[in-house]
Design a protein around this motif. Structure first.
Motif, PDB file in Angstrom:
ATOM      1  N   ALA A  60       0.838  -1.198   0.000  1.00  0.00           N
ATOM      2  CA  ALA A  60       0.000   0.000   0.000  1.00  0.00           C
ATOM      3  C   ALA A  60       0.873   1.249   0.000  1.00  0.00           C
ATOM      4  N   SER A  64      -1.844   0.706   6.487  1.00  0.00           N
ATOM      5  CA  SER A  64      -3.160   0.168   6.119  1.00  0.00           C
ATOM      6  C   SER A  64      -3.304  -1.258   6.622  1.00  0.00           C
ATOM      7  N   MET A  66      -4.202  -4.922   5.319  1.00  0.00           N
ATOM      8  CA  MET A  66      -4.297  -5.736   4.101  1.00  0.00           C
ATOM      9  C   MET A  66      -5.311  -6.848   4.327  1.00  0.00           C
ATOM     10  N   PHE A 114      -6.948  -2.780   0.691  1.00  0.00           N
ATOM     11  CA  PHE A 114      -6.400  -2.193   1.917  1.00  0.00           C
ATOM     12  C   PHE A 114      -7.392  -1.220   2.528  1.00  0.00           C
TER      13      PHE A 114
END
Length: 523
Positions: A60, A64, A66, A114
């Motif tokens: 990303a 974030s 995933m 994400f």
């Protein structure tokens, strides 16, 4: 109508501009429509697939979460969400998930997105990928191999189509691919322009962190991210699972543990062992490789692919002695190439294998001479050291080949890259200096996207017979750019009924240059 989605239909349904738009863009990293939405920056990957597991990867553009979803049906009917992983700056925002309890021999489709850790309602567009789990029963098998990506400063020239060999391989829809090493060229900076032999200008895409030799962890990471900016590489990664090994250029040319770069002004960090530690971490972070809990960072491993095939991935770099005259007559730390522990592991693994074909994935050829000191030809990078009786690093191979013969281990085939041309070698004890081994084949292929060289001199110790080789002519010279068309890969097909193994050496234009079919020998 069945909801099962074949790989061909999956390729067709996701290869259009409309599908790419709906699913978040398969061919370019997604473009966020809001400032707080994460972006998948370098596509998705899968690798180290087994009969019931796999690793998937994505990155990303900000901290974030995933999140992945997997399914075996079109439209993700009865899909399963897998445990998430948070990606942070400390890991360069890259995430890797282990998928487990998968059905054997099954096409698996995965979708990754994400969620912004600062705003969980801000979600990236997803990207879908594919792999097939390894079988438990006999069936037709197709796989490819090659090595050497991004070498000699020949990077991504988008006007010339980028890294086109990857697209050629993807079109064959192999079950998997073996990357034989030199996954990056950490010691080969990408300049904006590079002059070609015919005077034309090669124009590289340039990025931060790849304009000098890699020394820091971020610089090693940057080289992996660079390759994944290529549209052909991203589509290849999306559709084909890969088993990765490494060679020298993941760190620097011809490196060995303990080496000091005293006379190399390009490097402010002089300890190669420290550089290798950073490089190994980047290798594991940026590729979908399985961690080895018994030895963190270990590259060598086995892959079982049903009754017909087992692959033995070697590491000819991390346990070797120094690149010296390679002429010792007694095995010791200086003559190590695979190292005692890896040799013993390989013997056990070969002995225990029930597979018909045992493919040994090596990162260097056995019988080709590769000098460390090319100018004076006084020190050696490979194990081959010139004609005559075994000496130096060759002593390990003597031990291994003798063991394979005495244990009656049949159907071994060696695959490799490294030398930037393609060749087929038949090792014949009747024409060797050391004769206590069974004959075997070694196939060489590469580069995927790098300069083309060759040929190398052959060492007669193990009796290699060059059945085929393709390399630049004297008139063409060496270090030909990828646009010269001499980029190579290999394909192997194993028939599910006869278990015959067919090898095809091919170029970027998909021309079949050489083929041979091997019959299995049953004890």
């Amino acid at each position: 109508m069945s909801l099962r989605l074949t790989r061909r239909r999956f390729l067709q349904s996701t290869g259009t501009a409309g599908a790419a738009s709906v699913l978040g863009g398969f061919f370019m990293p997604s473009i966020s429509r809001a400032a707080d939405r994460p972006v998948i920056t370098h596509g998705v990957q899968s690798g180290d697939v087994t009969v019931n597991s796999a690793r998937i990867w994505a990155r990303a553009d900000r901290p974030s979460r995933m999140i992945a979803e997997i399914a075996t049906t079109e439209g993700f009917s009865k899909s399963i969400k897998v445990p998430y992983v948070d990606v942070l700056h400390e890991g360069d925002l890259a995430g890797k998930l282990a998928l487990t309890d998968l059905p054997a021999g099954q096409d698996i489709f995965y979708k990754i997105h994400f969620e912004n850790l600062d705003n969980v309602r801000a979600i990236s567009e997803p990207i879908m990928g594919h792999f097939r789990t390894n079988p438990m029963k006999r069936r037709n098998i197709r796989f490819g191999w090659s090595g050497d990506t991004g070498g000699q400063g020949w990077g991504i020239d988008e006007d010339r189509g980028g890294m086109k060999t990857y697209a050629t391989i993807t079109a064959h829809q192999p079950d998997f691919f073996i990357h034989s090493g030199d996954t990056i060229y950490a010691d080969g900076p990408f300049m904006a322009e590079q002059k070609m032999p015919d005077g034309q200008i090669w124009k590289n895409l340039t990025t931060e962190g790849t304009g000098k030799v890699a020394e820091t962890l971020d610089e090693f990471r940057a080289n992996y991210k660079y390759n994944m900016l290529d549209k052909n590489v991203r589509e290849f990664n999306r559709m084909i699972p890969v088993y990765y090994q490494w060679d020298d250029h993941e760190v620097l040319n011809n490196w060995y543990p303990g080496e000091m770069l005293t006379n190399d002004d390009r490097y402010s960090e002089k300890s190669v062992s420290l550089l290798a530690a950073r490089a190994n971490r980047a290798f594991r972070e940026m590729l979908p490789v399985r961690e080895q809990p018994q030895e963190p960072g270990r590259v060598y491993r086995t892959i079982s692919y049903g009754p017909s095939l087992e692959i033995f991935v070697l590491d000819m770099r991390s346990y070797r002695g120094p690149n010296d005259g390679n002429n010792g007559l007694v095995e010791n730390d200086k003559t190590a190439f695979l190292g005692k522990q890896q040799i013993e592991w390989l013997k056990r693994a070969l002995l225990n294998s029930k597979a018909t074909w045992k493919v040994i994935a090596a990162d260097m050829p056995i019988g080709m001479i590769v000098y460390d000191d090319w100018k004076n030809k006084s020190t050696f990078e490979n194990l081959a050291n010139g004609d005559g009786a075994p000496a130096g690093r060759e002593l390990e191979i003597v031990d291994l080949l003798r063991f394979i013969k005495s244990a009656r281990i049949r159907n071994t085939v060696w695959l490799t890259a490294d030398v930037h041309y393609t060749a087929a070698h038949y090792y014949d004890p009747a024409k060797a200096q050391f004769t206590d081994f069974d004959p075997f084949w070694e196939f060489v292929s590469g580069p995927l996207h790098a300069g083309t060289f060759g040929p190398n001199d052959m060492d007669n110790t193990f009796g290699p017979q060059v059945k085929f080789a393709k390399y630049p002519s004297k008139e063409q010279g060496v270090n030909l750019p990828p646009s010269a068309g001499m980029q190579f890969f290999g394909l192997i097909d194993i028939d599910g009924e006869s278990e015959q193994l067919r090898v095809s050496l091919r170029d970027v234009a998909d021309t079949e240059l050489y083929t041979v079919t091997l019959d299995p020998v049953y004890s």
